[in-house]
Design a protein around this motif. Structure first.
Motif, PDB file in Angstrom:
ATOM      1  N   GLY A  10      79.066  60.734  19.487  1.00  0.00           N
ATOM      2  CA  GLY A  10      79.434  59.508  18.794  1.00  0.00           C
ATOM      3  C   GLY A  10      78.844  58.279  19.454  1.00  0.00           C
ATOM      4  N   SER A  11      79.396  57.122  19.129  1.00  0.00           N
ATOM      5  CA  SER A  11      78.901  55.850  19.659  1.00  0.00           C
ATOM      6  C   SER A  11      78.882  55.885  21.185  1.00  0.00           C
ATOM      7  CB  SER A  11      79.790  54.697  19.188  1.00  0.00           C
ATOM      8  OG  SER A  11      79.746  54.583  17.784  1.00  0.00           O
ATOM      9  N   GLY A  12      77.720  55.560  21.764  1.00  0.00           N
ATOM     10  CA  GLY A  12      77.574  55.521  23.208  1.00  0.00           C
ATOM     11  C   GLY A  12      77.138  56.829  23.826  1.00  0.00           C
ATOM     12  N   LEU A  13      77.109  57.911  23.051  1.00  0.00           N
ATOM     13  CA  LEU A  13      76.698  59.211  23.575  1.00  0.00           C
ATOM     14  C   LEU A  13      75.455  59.661  22.810  1.00  0.00           C
ATOM     15  CD1 LEU A  13      77.268  61.575  25.484  1.00  0.00           C
ATOM     16  CD2 LEU A  13      78.804  62.518  23.751  1.00  0.00           C
ATOM     17  N   TYR A  14      74.306  59.470  23.432  1.00  0.00           N
ATOM     18  CA  TYR A  14      73.039  59.706  22.754  1.00  0.00           C
ATOM     19  C   TYR A  14      72.208  60.820  23.377  1.00  0.00           C
ATOM     20  CZ  TYR A  14      74.516  55.170  21.046  1.00  0.00           C
ATOM     21  OH  TYR A  14      75.262  54.145  20.505  1.00  0.00           O
ATOM     22  N   GLN A  15      72.670  61.371  24.499  1.00  0.00           N
ATOM     23  CA  GLN A  15      72.010  62.530  25.086  1.00  0.00           C
ATOM     24  C   GLN A  15      72.971  63.186  26.072  1.00  0.00           C
ATOM     25  OE1 GLN A  15      68.489  60.966  26.956  1.00  0.00           O
ATOM     26  NE2 GLN A  15      69.545  60.494  28.869  1.00  0.00           N
ATOM     27  N   ILE A  16      72.651  64.405  26.473  1.00  0.00           N
ATOM     28  CA  ILE A  16      73.463  65.118  27.457  1.00  0.00           C
ATOM     29  C   ILE A  16      72.579  65.449  28.643  1.00  0.00           C
ATOM     30  CG2 ILE A  16      74.648  67.289  27.947  1.00  0.00           C
ATOM     31  CD1 ILE A  16      75.897  67.237  25.278  1.00  0.00           C
ATOM     32  N   GLU A  17      73.035  65.062  29.820  1.00  0.00           N
ATOM     33  CA  GLU A  17      72.282  65.333  31.036  1.00  0.00           C
ATOM     34  C   GLU A  17      72.569  66.755  31.519  1.00  0.00           C
ATOM     35  OE1 GLU A  17      70.136  63.226  32.091  1.00  0.00           O
ATOM     36  OE2 GLU A  17      70.735  61.486  30.898  1.00  0.00           O
ATOM     37  N   GLY A  18      71.616  67.319  32.232  1.00  0.00           N
ATOM     38  CA  GLY A  18      71.852  68.588  32.909  1.00  0.00           C
ATOM     39  C   GLY A  18      71.597  69.836  32.101  1.00  0.00           C
ATOM     40  N   LEU A  19      71.046  69.704  30.892  1.00  0.00           N
ATOM     41  CA  LEU A  19      70.725  70.903  30.117  1.00  0.00           C
ATOM     42  C   LEU A  19      69.478  71.571  30.696  1.00  0.00           C
ATOM     43  CD1 LEU A  19      71.238  69.989  26.345  1.00  0.00           C
ATOM     44  CD2 LEU A  19      72.791  71.166  27.891  1.00  0.00           C
ATOM     45  N   VAL A  83      81.583  70.772  18.584  1.00  0.00           N
ATOM     46  CA  VAL A  83      82.509  69.779  19.137  1.00  0.00           C
ATOM     47  C   VAL A  83      81.985  68.403  18.768  1.00  0.00           C
ATOM     48  CG1 VAL A  83      83.545  68.806  21.220  1.00  0.00           C
ATOM     49  CG2 VAL A  83      83.147  71.283  21.061  1.00  0.00           C
ATOM     50  N   ALA A  84      82.770  67.678  17.998  1.00  0.00           N
ATOM     51  CA  ALA A  84      82.406  66.307  17.627  1.00  0.00           C
ATOM     52  C   ALA A  84      83.088  65.348  18.590  1.00  0.00           C
ATOM     53  CB  ALA A  84      82.837  66.020  16.195  1.00  0.00           C
ATOM     54  N   VAL A  85      82.299  64.478  19.205  1.00  0.00           N
ATOM     55  CA  VAL A  85      82.837  63.460  20.106  1.00  0.00           C
ATOM     56  C   VAL A  85      82.826  62.133  19.349  1.00  0.00           C
ATOM     57  CG1 VAL A  85      82.578  62.303  22.330  1.00  0.00           C
ATOM     58  CG2 VAL A  85      81.917  64.717  22.082  1.00  0.00           C
ATOM     59  N   SER A  86      83.986  61.492  19.260  1.00  0.00           N
ATOM     60  CA  SER A  86      84.114  60.293  18.429  1.00  0.00           C
ATOM     61  C   SER A  86      84.799  59.161  19.181  1.00  0.00           C
ATOM     62  CB  SER A  86      84.941  60.600  17.172  1.00  0.00           C
ATOM     63  OG  SER A  86      84.291  61.538  16.347  1.00  0.00           O
ATOM     64  N   ALA A  87      84.240  57.963  19.055  1.00  0.00           N
ATOM     65  CA  ALA A  87      84.912  56.764  19.546  1.00  0.00           C
ATOM     66  C   ALA A  87      85.891  56.319  18.459  1.00  0.00           C
ATOM     67  CB  ALA A  87      83.890  55.666  19.818  1.00  0.00           C
ATOM     68  N   VAL A  88      87.130  56.104  18.848  1.00  0.00           N
ATOM     69  CA  VAL A  88      88.167  55.746  17.875  1.00  0.00           C
ATOM     70  C   VAL A  88      89.028  54.609  18.402  1.00  0.00           C
ATOM     71  CG1 VAL A  88      88.309  58.069  16.880  1.00  0.00           C
ATOM     72  CG2 VAL A  88      89.792  57.449  18.805  1.00  0.00           C
ATOM     73  N   GLY A  89      89.803  54.044  17.497  1.00  0.00           N
ATOM     74  CA  GLY A  89      90.825  53.083  17.868  1.00  0.00           C
ATOM     75  C   GLY A  89      92.174  53.760  17.847  1.00  0.00           C
ATOM     76  N   SER A  90      93.095  53.244  18.650  1.00  0.00           N
ATOM     77  CA  SER A  90      94.434  53.823  18.722  1.00  0.00           C
ATOM     78  C   SER A  90      95.384  53.113  17.768  1.00  0.00           C
ATOM     79  CB  SER A  90      94.967  53.713  20.151  1.00  0.00           C
ATOM     80  OG  SER A  90      96.320  54.131  20.206  1.00  0.00           O
ATOM     81  N   LEU A  91      96.232  53.887  17.129  1.00  0.00           N
ATOM     82  CA  LEU A  91      97.305  53.334  16.305  1.00  0.00           C
ATOM     83  C   LEU A  91      98.658  53.526  16.980  1.00  0.00           C
ATOM     84  CD1 LEU A  91      96.059  54.570  12.812  1.00  0.00           C
ATOM     85  CD2 LEU A  91      96.036  52.222  13.666  1.00  0.00           C
ATOM     86  N   ARG A  92      98.613  53.956  18.260  1.00  0.00           N
ATOM     87  CA  ARG A  92      99.842  54.201  19.022  1.00  0.00           C
ATOM     88  C   ARG A  92      99.745  53.521  20.383  1.00  0.00           C
ATOM     89  NH1 ARG A  92     101.663  60.413  18.551  1.00  0.00           N
ATOM     90  NH2 ARG A  92     102.715  59.681  20.432  1.00  0.00           N
ATOM     91  N   GLU A  93     100.847  52.935  20.832  1.00  0.00           N
ATOM     92  CA  GLU A  93     100.840  52.257  22.116  1.00  0.00           C
ATOM     93  C   GLU A  93     100.619  53.225  23.280  1.00  0.00           C
ATOM     94  OE1 GLU A  93     104.233  49.791  22.651  1.00  0.00           O
ATOM     95  OE2 GLU A  93     103.734  48.466  20.970  1.00  0.00           O
ATOM     96  N   ASP A  94     101.030  54.490  23.116  1.00  0.00           N
ATOM     97  CA  ASP A  94     100.895  55.446  24.217  1.00  0.00           C
ATOM     98  C   ASP A  94      99.518  56.130  24.234  1.00  0.00           C
ATOM     99  OD1 ASP A  94     101.746  56.659  21.805  1.00  0.00           O
ATOM    100  OD2 ASP A  94     102.420  58.447  22.876  1.00  0.00           O
ATOM    101  N   TYR A  95      98.654  55.816  23.268  1.00  0.00           N
ATOM    102  CA  TYR A  95      97.267  56.285  23.298  1.00  0.00           C
ATOM    103  C   TYR A  95      96.425  55.107  23.775  1.00  0.00           C
ATOM    104  CZ  TYR A  95      98.237  60.504  20.478  1.00  0.00           C
ATOM    105  OH  TYR A  95      98.683  61.705  20.006  1.00  0.00           O
ATOM    106  N   ARG A  96      96.057  55.132  25.040  1.00  0.00           N
ATOM    107  CA  ARG A  96      95.436  53.964  25.659  1.00  0.00           C
ATOM    108  C   ARG A  96      93.921  54.118  25.755  1.00  0.00           C
ATOM    109  NH1 ARG A  96     100.356  54.869  28.262  1.00  0.00           N
ATOM    110  NH2 ARG A  96     101.739  53.054  28.206  1.00  0.00           N
ATOM    111  N   PRO A  97      93.187  53.004  25.876  1.00  0.00           N
ATOM    112  CA  PRO A  97      91.738  53.077  26.071  1.00  0.00           C
ATOM    113  C   PRO A  97      91.401  53.979  27.257  1.00  0.00           C
ATOM    114  CG  PRO A  97      92.385  50.814  25.627  1.00  0.00           C
ATOM    115  CD  PRO A  97      93.658  51.601  25.798  1.00  0.00           C
ATOM    116  N   GLY A  98      90.454  54.884  27.044  1.00  0.00           N
ATOM    117  CA  GLY A  98      90.068  55.820  28.081  1.00  0.00           C
ATOM    118  C   GLY A  98      90.752  57.169  27.977  1.00  0.00           C
ATOM    119  N   ASP A  99      91.840  57.252  27.203  1.00  0.00           N
ATOM    120  CA  ASP A  99      92.484  58.547  26.972  1.00  0.00           C
ATOM    121  C   ASP A  99      91.627  59.385  26.032  1.00  0.00           C
ATOM    122  OD1 ASP A  99      94.563  57.516  28.439  1.00  0.00           O
ATOM    123  OD2 ASP A  99      96.043  57.587  26.821  1.00  0.00           O
TER     124      ASP A  99
END
Length: 202
Positions: A10-19, A83-99
């Motif tokens: 997703g956003s910010g993930l454009y390659q994988i190192e170490g392959l 495996v899809a990696v996605s940048a999302v916004g939280s709709l819950r107070e207990d789901y914090r940035p970086g979780d």
């Protein structure tokens, strides 16, 4: 059948190192061009294919992504698990940035995208009550030990590219949505149609 892992970045993930033996390959599909070439190699001996959802340089909007070509390209390369990696916004107070959040349900509010491989001349109806693979989600949770991981979340997929209003976000919370993003659908539906095991790490 040998396991091959496909990762959609997703956003910010454009390659994988170490392959090991990594190379970018062009994949042709009957659905048009995927978002980018696919990085193919091995990770700890396991075959892997990585596709940046928005393309390197983030050139595709959520609505201009060719989701059918992306899923088809991974299938053609031999991927069994995606495996899809996605940048999302939280709709819950207990789901914090970086979780990290492992999604298991979706509410699809998108409207401007091709959502199926089926159509006139080839009609199919595929069950979608449980859109993600518990086995693959379990593996993702195990790999994420040591960081905060929330299991069993509902992802509200909106069209974008604008963000939702406060009133809309409050509505989505009242529906039981936990996170909100613009690219979760229709990839999950297409993966099911393509008979690929699918998990979302948000």
């Amino acid at each position: 059948m040998q396991t091959m892992i496909g990762v959609i970045g997703g956003s910010g993930l454009y390659q994988i190192e170490g392959l090991e033996g990594a190379s970018w390959v062009k994949v042709d599909t009957p659905w048009g061009e995927p978002s980018d070439e696919v990085l193919v190699g091995r990770l700890n001996g396991v075959p892997m294919a990585f596709l940046p959802r928005h393309g390197r340089g983030h050139v595709q909007t959520p609505s201009s992504i060719n989701y059918r070509a992306n899923i088809d390209a991974l299938k053609r390369l031999g991927c069994t698990d995606v495996v899809a990696v996605s940048a999302v916004g939280s709709l819950r107070e207990d789901y914090r940035p970086g979780d990290f959040v492992l999604v298991d349900q979706y509410i699809d509010r998108t409207f401007a995208r091709e959502k199926s491989f089926f159509g006139p001349g080839l009609v199919g109806h595929v069950g979608f009550a449980h859109p993600t693979c518990p086995r693959l989600s379990d593996a993702c949770a195990k790999a994420a030990e040591g960081v905060t991981v929330h299991r069993g979340a509902t992802y509200l997929a909106m069209e974008g590219p604008q963000f939702s209003t406060l009133a809309e976000s409050r509505l989505y919370r009242s529906w039981g949505a936990d996170v909100i993003g613009m690219t979760g659908m229709p990839a999950a539906k297409l993966a099911r149609e393509a008979e690929l095991c699918y998990a979302c790490v948000a």
